[in-house]
Scaffold this motif. Structure first.
Motif, short mmCIF file in Angstrom:
data_model
loop_
_atom_site.label_atom_id
_atom_site.label_comp_id
_atom_site.label_asym_id
_atom_site.label_seq_id
_atom_site.Cartn_x
_atom_site.Cartn_y
_atom_site.Cartn_z
N VAL A 1 48.38 43.30 20.84
CA VAL A 1 47.71 43.33 19.76
C VAL A 1 45.74 42.08 20.66
O VAL A 1 46.30 41.14 20.64
CB VAL A 1 46.86 42.92 18.22
N VAL A 2 45.05 42.55 21.48
CA VAL A 2 43.60 41.39 21.48
C VAL A 2 42.89 41.70 20.98
O VAL A 2 42.30 42.62 20.76
CB VAL A 2 43.24 41.59 22.79
N GLU A 3 42.79 41.00 20.08
CA GLU A 3 41.46 40.35 19.52
C GLU A 3 40.52 39.92 20.17
O GLU A 3 40.81 38.09 20.87
CB GLU A 3 42.14 39.91 18.14
N PRO A 4 39.28 39.77 20.33
CA PRO A 4 38.53 39.05 21.11
C PRO A 4 37.59 37.94 20.12
O PRO A 4 37.80 38.16 18.53
CB PRO A 4 36.92 39.97 21.14
N LYS A 5 37.16 37.36 20.61
CA LYS A 5 37.23 35.83 19.68
C LYS A 5 35.83 36.13 19.29
O LYS A 5 34.31 36.48 19.71
CB LYS A 5 37.01 34.37 20.07
N ALA A 6 35.19 35.11 17.92
CA ALA A 6 34.18 35.00 17.85
C ALA A 6 32.52 35.23 18.76
O ALA A 6 32.79 34.57 19.59
CB ALA A 6 33.60 34.35 16.53
N GLY A 7 31.99 36.15 19.04
CA GLY A 7 31.20 35.99 20.25
C GLY A 7 30.90 35.97 21.37
O GLY A 7 30.97 36.37 22.17
N SER A 8 32.57 36.58 21.47
CA SER A 8 33.22 37.62 22.75
C SER A 8 32.59 39.26 22.69
O SER A 8 32.93 39.59 22.07
CB SER A 8 34.49 37.05 23.05
N ASP A 9 32.12 39.75 24.03
CA ASP A 9 32.06 41.34 24.37
C ASP A 9 32.78 41.57 24.58
O ASP A 9 33.21 42.57 24.82
CB ASP A 9 31.03 40.81 25.12
N ASN A 10 34.48 40.69 24.95
CA ASN A 10 35.36 41.63 25.05
C ASN A 10 36.39 42.70 23.85
O ASN A 10 35.80 42.49 23.17
CB ASN A 10 36.55 40.46 25.16
N ASP A 11 36.77 43.71 24.46
CA ASP A 11 37.23 44.98 23.86
C ASP A 11 38.55 44.37 23.04
O ASP A 11 39.30 43.63 23.19
CB ASP A 11 37.36 45.92 24.67
N ARG A 12 38.55 44.67 21.79
CA ARG A 12 39.72 44.76 21.05
C ARG A 12 40.51 45.54 21.04
O ARG A 12 40.14 46.71 21.06
CB ARG A 12 38.83 44.94 19.88
N VAL A 13 42.39 45.68 21.64
CA VAL A 13 42.89 46.72 21.81
C VAL A 13 43.68 46.31 20.18
O VAL A 13 43.87 45.46 21.11
CB VAL A 13 43.66 45.93 23.21
N ASN A 14 44.44 47.47 20.63
CA ASN A 14 45.52 48.19 19.99
C ASN A 14 46.53 48.67 20.54
O ASN A 14 46.19 50.21 20.48
CB ASN A 14 45.31 48.26 18.34
N ILE A 15 47.61 48.59 21.11
CA ILE A 15 49.10 49.41 21.75
C ILE A 15 49.69 49.43 20.88
O ILE A 15 50.59 48.42 20.61
CB ILE A 15 48.51 49.04 23.62
N ARG A 16 50.52 50.60 20.62
CA ARG A 16 51.53 50.45 20.01
C ARG A 16 52.87 51.56 20.70
O ARG A 16 52.08 52.51 21.82
CB ARG A 16 51.79 51.07 18.56
N VAL A 17 53.65 50.69 20.77
CA VAL A 17 54.86 51.84 22.17
C VAL A 17 56.20 51.57 21.90
O VAL A 17 56.59 50.89 20.92
CB VAL A 17 54.64 50.97 23.69
N PRO A 18 56.66 53.07 21.27
CA PRO A 18 57.85 53.58 20.70
C PRO A 18 58.99 53.02 21.49
O PRO A 18 58.95 52.90 22.60
CB PRO A 18 57.83 54.32 19.78
N MET A 19 59.80 52.05 20.63
CA MET A 19 60.70 51.44 20.71
C MET A 19 61.78 52.30 22.45
O MET A 19 62.28 51.57 23.58
CB MET A 19 61.82 50.52 20.50
#
Lengths: 147, 94
Positions: free
Chosen positions: A61-79
């Motif tokens: 999970v990548v969460e951009p901080k407030a004021g950042s233009d970066n993307d929010r990424v949420n990846i789920r991979v089965p074990m």
């Protein structure tokens, strides 16, 4: 409850070293099932920690901080996908495997990919349930964990 | 394990047409099974050749791992979004 006191007494004896882990487990299992299976949250025996459910997904999970233009990424991979991919290491040529092992050794990881048995892999995957990586960057926070 | 049966794809970009697709992957598996059946005589010849050259074990490991990987794709989810630019890419294998 009397049974709860019995349970705490057993755990105290275990903590003092009066009884061994195996004896404690036998005593706990002899308690009435309604209380013996309940967890008090105050003690964590070796037997209960060994029965943790294996993780099902690896999450990034990548969460951009407030004021950042970066993307929010949420990846789920089965074990299970990781397990299946790890089995492909058996197809690595010997030369490649030797180089990989050497590189891992340079980083202090004494792992021989050629000797990774299914039991070792399963044990590694089960222990990944404790894996948590938190990176607090300038523009985003990164979390890697298993659930 | 059951391979993923549906692929949910969603692409949303500002100023572009939104893409929302539900792709039935089970049709792809049926198609691949038919192809495998049609090509099975050639695959048997290849397998026997590899066994002759002592590579049969690697072939079995590869095929087994490939099947397991395909079956394990179920549950993969990739979600990339940017609230500021209202863009979103979602890939969900169910």
């Amino acid at each position: 409850m009397g049974t709860q006191e019995d349970r705490q007494r057993i755990l105290q004896m275990l903590a003092k070293g009066t009884i061994s882990v195996e004896e404690a487990e036998q005593l706990l299992s002899s308690l009435p099932s309604g209380t013996a299976s309940a967890t008090s949250g105050t003690a964590d025996t070796q037997a209960s920690s060994a029965r943790k459910a294996p993780p099902k997904y690896l999450r990034v999970v990548v969460e951009p901080k407030a004021g950042s233009d970066n993307d929010r990424v949420n990846i789920r991979v089965p074990m299970q996908l990781l397990r299946a991919g790890a089995k492909l290491t058996a197809l690595l040529p010997d030369q490649a495997r030797t180089q990989i092992n050497a590189k891992l050794g340079e980083k202090g990881i004494n792992l021989d990919l050629g000797k990774l048995s299914p039991e070792d892999l399963e044990s590694l995957m089960n222990e990944l349930s404790e894996l948590t990586v938190d990176v607090d960057g300038k523009d985003e926070t990164v979390r890697i964990f298993c659930e | 394990m059951i391979p993923p049966m549906l692929l949910r794809l969603r692409i949303q970009e500002p100023g572009e047409k939104n893409v929302r697709l539900w792709i039935p992957l089970f049709l792809l598996w049926i198609f691949l099974a038919v192809i495998a059946i049609v090509l099975s005589p050639f695959l048997v010849v290849i397998a026997l050749t590899l066994v002759f050259f002592a590579k049969g074990r690697e072939l079995l490991i590869f095929l087994k791992a490939l099947m397991e990987m395909l079956a394990s794709l179920r549950g993969v989810r990739i979600d990339v979004s940017n609230p500021k630019r209202t863009s979103k890419v979602l890939i969900d294998l169910r």
